[in-house]
Design a protein around this motif. Structure first.
Motif, short mmCIF file in Angstrom:
data_model
loop_
_atom_site.label_atom_id
_atom_site.label_comp_id
_atom_site.label_asym_id
_atom_site.label_seq_id
_atom_site.Cartn_x
_atom_site.Cartn_y
_atom_site.Cartn_z
N ALA A 123 7.39 -15.33 -68.61
CA ALA A 123 7.64 -14.81 -67.09
C ALA A 123 7.21 -13.41 -67.00
O ALA A 123 6.79 -12.92 -65.90
N ALA A 124 7.73 -12.62 -68.02
CA ALA A 124 7.59 -11.24 -67.94
C ALA A 124 5.90 -11.00 -67.91
O ALA A 124 5.74 -10.07 -67.03
N TYR A 129 1.30 -9.31 -64.29
CA TYR A 129 0.18 -9.49 -63.71
C TYR A 129 0.10 -9.61 -62.06
O TYR A 129 -0.64 -9.26 -61.57
N ALA A 130 1.33 -10.08 -61.72
CA ALA A 130 1.51 -9.91 -60.27
C ALA A 130 1.46 -8.53 -59.84
O ALA A 130 0.80 -8.26 -58.67
N GLY A 134 -1.20 -6.71 -57.04
CA GLY A 134 -0.65 -6.21 -55.76
C GLY A 134 0.13 -7.26 -55.08
O GLY A 134 0.10 -7.32 -53.75
N VAL A 135 0.73 -8.21 -55.71
CA VAL A 135 1.60 -9.15 -55.05
C VAL A 135 2.85 -8.60 -54.48
O VAL A 135 3.62 -7.93 -55.53
N SER A 136 3.06 -8.59 -53.21
CA SER A 136 4.14 -7.84 -52.52
C SER A 136 5.60 -8.52 -53.06
O SER A 136 5.68 -9.73 -53.28
N PRO A 148 -3.76 -15.28 -58.58
CA PRO A 148 -4.22 -14.02 -59.07
C PRO A 148 -3.50 -14.01 -60.48
O PRO A 148 -4.34 -13.47 -61.73
N ALA A 149 -2.44 -13.90 -60.75
CA ALA A 149 -1.62 -13.71 -62.01
C ALA A 149 -1.76 -14.83 -62.65
O ALA A 149 -1.99 -14.58 -63.98
N VAL A 150 -1.59 -15.90 -62.25
CA VAL A 150 -1.76 -17.06 -63.09
C VAL A 150 -3.15 -16.97 -63.75
O VAL A 150 -3.39 -17.53 -64.91
#
Length: 375
Positions: A123-124, A129-130, A134-136, A148-150
């Motif tokens: 999870a960390a 990566y999020a 740039g995931v708000s 994108p993080a996945v």
């Protein structure tokens, strides 16, 4: 830092995560509509890690299920050097295990062997990566925004394989998870319709059957297969002997992880084909006419088929996998004049000079050979 404490930089994000979790709990229409969490340690680990790092719990479970089907395999590594239910990787080109240790303060040994630490570490890494994508903060509770993080979690360097990986995770998320851990604990998530927000991956073509922009326009030798070439440093062009054997392997890993591993120049291994457990999808990675590196002295005269799964876990050997693999083997035998018998269709463990045990005692040879021969 002890694995149970909050990281030093988590402050505001932790409070936001707690507030969001509280709001979601209040908004839930009924207990029956919520995912079954139960009292078990793995369920608690998913819920606690999701709250601490702001990762949607169902998405976190989908990533873990896609990687390992929630089995940590007693801390033993996969073929790609991945550990635990979150498949934290320590290899020459990927270091999610080390990243997780730095982000959480847990030791690498804890991350390899302890499910709670491993899930928290995964999870960390996803949260980091999020951040990079740039995931708000306001979007963190929406699984669609995490695409994108996945994708980076599955393949940091290869955009096509990152999309391939993430699409698989979101398929699992949509279907929902009904699974048991290696210790027998039940973990479930409800299916949910999600339209992933692919961001930079939007225009990246996923691997598909037939020719692709980066490969031979002939596509795969086996028409139903995807054609995703292995790294050229992981096999030898051409052959020194006539083909007379098909060798059955079990990957000790996942489908997408195996495909990624054979594309990694550090691996120095490959097989000709990889078969997925859930639906029998086939990817070809080395041409039949070339020598894959999978069985030592038998390489020049054999074709290798890698199967998603683990030797000790029979649940990976689905009907779809058996049927797809048997159809592929029958095609290879017909194409190359190989007799359809157990002297010419063998397991990796049966090849002289090899120390591997796959496909192992759970592989149903009687059923497989019946299917190969038209049963």
């Amino acid at each position: 830092m002890h694995p149970g404490t909050l990281p030093r930089t988590r402050g505001r994000k932790a409070l936001l995560g707690i507030a969001a979790a509280t709001a979601l709990a209040l908004a839930a229409p009924s207990a029956a509509a919520a995912p079954e969490t139960g009292p078990g340690p793995v369920n608690r680990a998913f819920s606690q890690a999701a709250e601490e790092f702001g990762v949607p719990r169902d998405l976190l479970v989908a990533v873990a299920f896609g990687e390992t089907r929630l089995d940590g395999h007693d801390g033993e590594p996969s073929h790609a050097g991945g550990y635990g239910v979150m498949h934290l990787v320590s290899s020459p080109r990927r270091h999610t295990l080390e990243e997780a240790a730095e982000l959480t303060g847990a030791s690498e040994r804890e991350l390899r062997h302890d499910n709670t630490a491993n899930i928290r570490g995964g999870a960390a890494v996803l949260e980091s990566y999020a951040d990079r994508a740039g995931v708000s903060e306001r979007d963190r509770d929406r699984p669609a925004a995490w695409y994108p993080a996945v994708a980076r979690y599955g393949s940091p360097a290869d955009l096509r394989m990152g999309r391939f990986y993430a699409d698989t995770v979101y398929t699992i998320l949509e279907a929902g998870v009904r699974a048991r851990t290696g210790e027998g604990e039940r973990v479930t998530t409800p299916g949910r319709k999600v339209r992933p927000e692919r961001g930079r991956y939007t225009d990246v073509p996923p691997p598909a059957p037939g020719p692709t922009e980066e490969t031979d326009p002939r596509g795969a030798d086996y028409p139903p297969a995807r054609w995703v070439p292995a790294h050229p440093g992981n096999y030898r062009a051409g052959r020194s002997d006539a083909i007379d054997t098909v060798i059955v392997h079990v990957a000790q890993g996942t489908y997408t992880g195996t495909v990624n591993w054979f594309r990694n120049p550090a691996s120095r291994v490959s097989t000709h084909y990889v078969v997925r457990s859930s639906d029998g999808e086939v990817t070809q990675m080395v041409r039949d006419a070339d020598t894959a590196w999978h069985a030592r002295d038998a390489n020049p005269r054999s074709l290798g088929i890698e199967h998603e799964g683990y030797v000790a876990d029979a649940t990976w050997f689905t009907d779809a996998l058996y049927r797809a693999s048997a159809a592929l083997t029958a095609h290879l035998c017909d194409t190359h004049g190989i007799p359809k018998d157990r002297r010419h269709i063998v397991g990796h463990t049966e090849v002289p000079g090899n120390s591997h045990t796959d496909p192992g005692p759970h592989w149903d040879w009687d059923r497989y050979m019946e299917l190969v021969n038209g049963g």
